[in-house]
Design an enzyme around this catalytic site. Structure first.
Site, PDB file in Angstrom:
ATOM      1  N   TYR A 135       4.359   1.375  -4.220  1.00 37.71           N
ATOM      2  CA  TYR A 135       5.524   0.235  -3.983  1.00 37.71           C
ATOM      3  C   TYR A 135       6.625   0.350  -4.960  1.00 37.71           C
ATOM      4  O   TYR A 135       7.315  -0.459  -5.187  1.00 37.71           O
ATOM      5  CB  TYR A 135       4.756  -1.068  -4.184  1.00 37.71           C
ATOM      6  CG  TYR A 135       3.920  -1.752  -2.884  1.00 37.71           C
ATOM      7  CD1 TYR A 135       2.787  -0.935  -2.573  1.00 37.71           C
ATOM      8  CD2 TYR A 135       4.613  -2.773  -2.147  1.00 37.71           C
ATOM      9  CE1 TYR A 135       2.273  -1.190  -1.347  1.00 37.71           C
ATOM     10  CE2 TYR A 135       3.865  -3.166  -1.187  1.00 37.71           C
ATOM     11  CZ  TYR A 135       2.567  -2.478  -0.810  1.00 37.71           C
ATOM     12  OH  TYR A 135       2.072  -3.035   0.322  1.00 37.71           O
ATOM     13  N   LYS A 186      -8.771   7.761  -3.901  1.00 40.47           N
ATOM     14  CA  LYS A 186      -8.400   8.945  -2.953  1.00 40.47           C
ATOM     15  C   LYS A 186      -8.177  10.187  -3.641  1.00 40.47           C
ATOM     16  O   LYS A 186      -7.397  10.970  -3.317  1.00 40.47           O
ATOM     17  CB  LYS A 186      -7.333   8.376  -2.201  1.00 40.47           C
ATOM     18  CG  LYS A 186      -7.325   9.149  -0.798  1.00 40.47           C
ATOM     19  CD  LYS A 186      -8.470   9.278   0.146  1.00 40.47           C
ATOM     20  CE  LYS A 186      -8.126  10.606   1.107  1.00 40.47           C
ATOM     21  NZ  LYS A 186      -9.498  10.634   2.074  1.00 40.47           N
ATOM     22  N   ASP A 219     -10.899   5.410   2.459  1.00 41.36           N
ATOM     23  CA  ASP A 219     -11.317   5.541   4.044  1.00 41.36           C
ATOM     24  C   ASP A 219     -12.736   5.168   3.875  1.00 41.36           C
ATOM     25  O   ASP A 219     -13.085   4.272   4.965  1.00 41.36           O
ATOM     26  CB  ASP A 219     -11.158   6.999   4.609  1.00 41.36           C
ATOM     27  CG  ASP A 219     -11.727   7.937   3.729  1.00 41.36           C
ATOM     28  OD1 ASP A 219     -12.132   7.837   2.433  1.00 41.36           O
ATOM     29  OD2 ASP A 219     -11.478   9.195   3.977  1.00 41.36           O
ATOM     30  N   ASP A 243      -3.523  -3.735  -0.526  1.00 42.92           N
ATOM     31  CA  ASP A 243      -2.859  -4.318   0.568  1.00 42.92           C
ATOM     32  C   ASP A 243      -3.658  -4.236   2.054  1.00 42.92           C
ATOM     33  O   ASP A 243      -3.825  -5.327   2.547  1.00 42.92           O
ATOM     34  CB  ASP A 243      -1.526  -3.680   0.924  1.00 42.92           C
ATOM     35  CG  ASP A 243      -0.748  -4.454   2.017  1.00 42.92           C
ATOM     36  OD1 ASP A 243      -0.610  -5.607   1.921  1.00 42.92           O
ATOM     37  OD2 ASP A 243       0.013  -3.724   2.828  1.00 42.92           O
ATOM     38  N   ASP A 247      -6.163  -7.152   4.304  1.00 40.59           N
ATOM     39  CA  ASP A 247      -5.997  -7.677   5.652  1.00 40.59           C
ATOM     40  C   ASP A 247      -7.445  -7.522   6.412  1.00 40.59           C
ATOM     41  O   ASP A 247      -7.659  -8.285   7.250  1.00 40.59           O
ATOM     42  CB  ASP A 247      -4.794  -6.832   6.384  1.00 40.59           C
ATOM     43  CG  ASP A 247      -3.334  -7.736   6.592  1.00 40.59           C
ATOM     44  OD1 ASP A 247      -3.282  -8.448   5.363  1.00 40.59           O
ATOM     45  OD2 ASP A 247      -2.840  -7.670   7.401  1.00 40.59           O
TER      46      ASP A 247
HETATM   47  C1  IPM Z   1       1.406  -8.782   1.146  1.00 38.83           C
HETATM   48  C2  IPM Z   1       2.266  -8.060   2.118  1.00 38.83           C
HETATM   49  C3  IPM Z   1       3.218  -7.626   0.999  1.00 38.83           C
HETATM   50  C4  IPM Z   1       2.780  -6.397   0.426  1.00 38.83           C
HETATM   51  C5  IPM Z   1       4.527  -6.877   1.890  1.00 38.83           C
HETATM   52  C6  IPM Z   1       5.015  -8.078   2.867  1.00 38.83           C
HETATM   53  C7  IPM Z   1       5.785  -6.467   1.188  1.00 38.83           C
HETATM   54  O1  IPM Z   1       1.721  -7.567   2.906  1.00 38.83           O
HETATM   55  O2  IPM Z   1       1.461  -9.386   0.499  1.00 38.83           O
HETATM   56  O3  IPM Z   1       0.040  -8.509   1.262  1.00 38.83           O
HETATM   57  O4  IPM Z   1       2.381  -5.308   0.927  1.00 38.83           O
HETATM   58  O5  IPM Z   1       2.496  -6.775  -0.835  1.00 38.83           O
HETATM   59 MN    MN Z   2      -0.259  -7.370   2.905  1.00 34.40          MN
END
Ligand code: IPM
Ligand code: MN
Ligand code: NAD
Length: 358
Positions: A135, A186, A219, A243, A247
């Site tokens: 990032y 990785k 992975d 990140d 999710d």
């Molecule tokens: C999160 C989001 C952010 C990230 C994006 C929107 C930049 O996906 O907080 O997980 O990747 O950190």
């Molecule tokens: Mn995210």
């Protein structure tokens, strides 16, 4: 009475729906202290009016607050790489909030899509590096738009940045009953950054002989979250890896609308910590009032805990758990047909019942 100043950044889309819900829950629970909220309307609508995501002195305006409660940033009307980088990532980076804590747990009464696992099998705490890695934002595009175009997106791993987040993860692991820490790597493909990550992990591990460690390539870690989530306790990972995996964590919990996070700097204060859902602005459901506010309410509870109001934080979580356990009030992402407001009202009712009984 002790007063905490909270900057509210609902942002865009469902951020503007779940943050007010969380605020109402906070207001109903606050006891023995005052929460003083200041809303900031920064986000994509502000950008379309003002040409920037926040005023030039935006970070200075936020700096004095005790905490920031954020909804979500991002809207199809503004490119994500502008909206997110100029607001959310700027706050994380410039306040040096290097730890992003993301619990992955099954709430009472809810079911993971992994039907063959017990709720207690899914109980992880992700410690996400939050200020560097993929990032960092360094790079550029050369010969843009031509057949010879080159795009560089530099990944930055510093020893200091790697060491401090891994150390923090070990400290978290040490406090938990299972005392396990998995490092996500990785290094089979990324021979510089990820081999340094592994080296630092091994070095820091020597100071924590009581913590059991493991190392998984990203992975394999993703697959393990599905096949053997019970083997994961605290997990430390770089910015991008965590990140993606968190999710997946939200999905394991049953909905992205459940996953909460805290952005912290446990060592130095360059600005206030940020508490936010893991999810985004969900343009596909915005404006309908049906977003699940659980992640925002949970993030609000993490905020109180961080401010030193652990008792009230716990009362909010207990009320939230009582609502999910009963299962009468659920938003559509969990198969119900209730609204954001109705869910928040149910949590508030539980808080009030508990207060009346005590
Ligand atoms: C999160 C989001 C952010 C990230 C994006 C929107 C930049 O996906 O907080 O997980 O990747 O950190
Ligand atoms: Mn995210
Ligand atoms: P998203 O998290 O917004 O949505 C993904 C899916 O999950 C959608 O189907 C959405 O409806 C659902 N969902 C998310 N939160 C929910 C909730 N509380 N209740 C019910 N359903 C929920 O991810 P996306 O679609 O990739 O991103 C949309 C926008 O949000 C983009 O601009 C993106 O960059 C941004 N974003 C911002 C943040 C942040 O500010 N922290 C985080 C992630 C994405």
């Amino acid at each position: 009475m002790k007063t905490y100043t909270i900057a509210l950044l609902p942002g865009d889309g469902i951020g503007k729906e779940v943050v007010p819900a969380a605020v109402r829950v906070l207001e109903s629970a606050a006891q023995g202290f005052i929460l003083s909220f200041t809303p900031f309307e920064w986000g994509c609508e502000y950008y379309l009016r003002a040409g920037q995501m926040m005023p030039a002195d935006g970070l200075d305006q936020l700096r004095p607050f005790d905490a920031i409660l954020l909804g979500a940033i991002g809207h199809p009307s503004v490119p994500d790489h502008i909206s997110l980088r100029e607001l959310l990532l700027r706050i994380r980076f410039e306040f040096d909030l290097y730890v992003n804590l993301r619990p992955v747990e099954i709430l009472p009464g809810l079911q993971s899509p992994l039907r063959w696992k017990k709720p207690e099998d899914i109980h992880m705490l992700f410690v996400r590096e939050n200020t560097e890695g993929e990032y960092a934002g360094l790079g550029g595009r050369f010969k843009r738009g031509t057949a010879d175009e080159v795009a560089l997106q530099e990944t930055i791993f510093t020893r200091k940045g790697t060491e401090r987040v891994i150390r923090y993860a070990f400290e978290q692991a040490r406090k938990r009953p299972r005392k396990r820490l998995a490092s996500v790597t990785k290094s089979n493909a990324m021979q510089h950054a990820m081999v340094m990550w592994d080296d630092v992990f091994s070095e820091v591990a020597r100071n924590f002989p009581d913590v059991e460690t493991a190392r998984y390539h990203v992975d394999a870690a993703a697959a393990r979250m599905i096949t053997a989530p019970e083997s994961l306790d605290v997990v430390v990972a770089s910015n991008l890896f965590a990140d993606i995996l968190t999710d997946l964590g939200g999905a394991l919990q049953g909905s992205l609308g459940l996953a909460a996070s805290a952005n912290l700097n446990p060592v130095a204060r360059l600005g206030p910590p940020v508490f936010e859902p893991v999810h985004g602005s969900a343009p596909d459901i915005e404006g309908r009032g049906v977003a699940n506010p659980i992640a925002a309410i949970w993030a609000a509870s993490l905020m109180l805990e961080h401010l030193g109001e652990a008792e009230t934080a716990a009362r909010i979580l207990t009320a939230l758990h009582n609502v999910t356990r009963e299962g009468h009030v659920r938003t559509p992402d969990l198969g119900g047909n209730n609204t954001t407001e109705e869910f928040a009202a149910a949590v508030i009712a539980k808080i009030q019942t508990a207060a009346a009984a005590s």
